[in-house]
Structures are given as C-alpha cells and as structure tokens.
Design a protein around this motif. Structure first.
Motif, PDB file in Angstrom:
ATOM      1  N   ASN A 283       0.832  -1.205   0.000  1.00  0.00           N
ATOM      2  CA  ASN A 283       0.000   0.000   0.000  1.00  0.00           C
ATOM      3  C   ASN A 283       0.870   1.260   0.000  1.00  0.00           C
TER       4      ASN A 283
ATOM      5  N   LEU B 143      -8.339  -3.650  -3.486  1.00  0.00           N
ATOM      6  CA  LEU B 143      -9.314  -3.897  -2.430  1.00  0.00           C
ATOM      7  C   LEU B 143      -8.698  -4.716  -1.294  1.00  0.00           C
TER       8      LEU B 143
ATOM      9  N   SER C 267      -5.860  -2.702   0.449  1.00  0.00           N
ATOM     10  CA  SER C 267      -6.418  -1.585   1.232  1.00  0.00           C
ATOM     11  C   SER C 267      -7.055  -2.072   2.529  1.00  0.00           C
ATOM     12  N   ILE C 268      -7.838  -3.144   2.439  1.00  0.00           N
ATOM     13  CA  ILE C 268      -8.510  -3.675   3.636  1.00  0.00           C
ATOM     14  C   ILE C 268      -7.496  -4.200   4.642  1.00  0.00           C
TER      15      ILE C 268
ATOM     16  N   ALA D  25      -5.499  -1.379   6.191  1.00  0.00           N
ATOM     17  CA  ALA D  25      -6.320  -0.648   7.164  1.00  0.00           C
ATOM     18  C   ALA D  25      -6.420  -1.419   8.478  1.00  0.00           C
ATOM     19  N   ILE D  26      -6.624  -2.714   8.381  1.00  0.00           N
ATOM     20  CA  ILE D  26      -6.660  -3.540   9.602  1.00  0.00           C
ATOM     21  C   ILE D  26      -5.307  -3.462  10.312  1.00  0.00           C
TER      22      ILE D  26
END
Length: 179
Positions: free
Chosen positions: A139, A155, A158-159, A162-163
């Motif tokens: 990322n 996707l 990014s997920i 973020a976690i």
C-alpha cells in the motif's frame, strides 16, 4: 537495519540504498546492486514515476515486456502503470540512481520491507510472510502485479493495510524500521 536512516540494504534482492535527497515531491537514492541481485517479479505503480540513471555496470530492465540492458549514463523513465523489473545478470556490481516522483511513502516502505528482509521475515521473493506487513508495504509503495486484476489487489491490500493500521502493526513497523 544497516547504517543509519538514509542507508539500508536488502539481502534478498542483494542491494543497498543510499538516500541522496528527500522531499515531499521527490525521493532520490543511489542503488548498489550486487551480482545476481534484483527484483523477483514484474510490478507497476499507479501514482509514481521512476527514473533510473546508470552510473556503473550494466542493469537489466524489463519495461512493458521490452528487455533492455542499460549501461553507464543510460536512463530509463518508468511511468505510471508501466510494468517493470530490474536485475543484475553480471558478476560485477551495478550502481544506479533512482528518482521517484512524487516521493509519497516510498522511503518508509523500502525501510520496512528491507528491515523485514534482514530479519528473515520475508519469502524468497522478498515479500513479507505476514500478510498484514505485506499489505502495509504494498500500500505504501503503490505496487501491484500485472497478473491479477488491480481492483481485486487494491481492495485486498487496502482492507488488510487498514486492519494493520487499526491494530497498530503499521506503527510498530514504522518504529522498528523507520526511526
């Protein structure tokens, strides 16, 4: 890590980076690539451009399926979405300057990935074994592989990134490898 915050190395791809200039707009570093070193696969970026200028030796570059051998004073510009990979097929070191525009979080991403490599926490490909670490690094580098649809990669990355931020892994990596 290696010598200080502006010089670090990766035993997997057999290179060392020395940061020469760093601003929000641009990151310039010198890469010292050992024999048989280099990136393990093609990739691309969607938000940055890279310019390689060869100082010493011969750098092999694949750019959009075109194989090139760059010699001293040769330059190559890698634009957004250009698939690329570099490696050293010779028995001599290659030294080249890399200019990244805009700088984004590339230096921090490289420090994290290189630090994980030095600590033995990556696969032979150079990618982190921890999926959250991998997503955080990818990322930050805005890096994708051409073999899979970008929307799916974006996707997933990014997920997971973020976690990783939410549970404090990004902060942990920054403290461990970027300071």
């Amino acid at each position: 890590m290696s010598v200080g915050n502006n010089r670090f190395s990766n035993p997997i791809i057999k290179d060392e980076i020395e940061v020469l200039n760093e601003s929000k707009e641009k990151l310039i570093f010198k890469t010292f690539l050992k024999p048989n070193g280099g990136q393990s696969r093609l990739h691309y970026h969607t938000k940055i451009t890279e310019k390689f200028k060869i100082i010493e030796g011969e750098l092999h570059v694949i750019l959009n399926n075109d194989k090139r051998i760059l010699k001293p004073n040769n330059e190559v510009l890698i634009k957004e979405f250009d698939t690329h990979q570099f490696y050293n097929k010779s028995d001599k070191n290659v030294v080249f300057e890399v200019e990244i525009t805009p700088a984004r979080h590339i230096k921090k991403a490289l420090q994290i990935i290189y630090g994980l490599a030095k600590d033995g926490k990556v696969y032979k490909s150079g990618m982190p074994k921890n999926i959250f670490y991998m997503a955080i690094g990818l990322n930050m580098m805005d890096a994708y592989i051409p073999e899979a649809p970008r929307i799916i990669q974006k996707l997933g990355i990014s997920i997971l990134a973020a976690i990783g931020r939410i549970i404090g892994l990004e902060k942990k990596l920054m403290l461990q490898y970027c300071n």
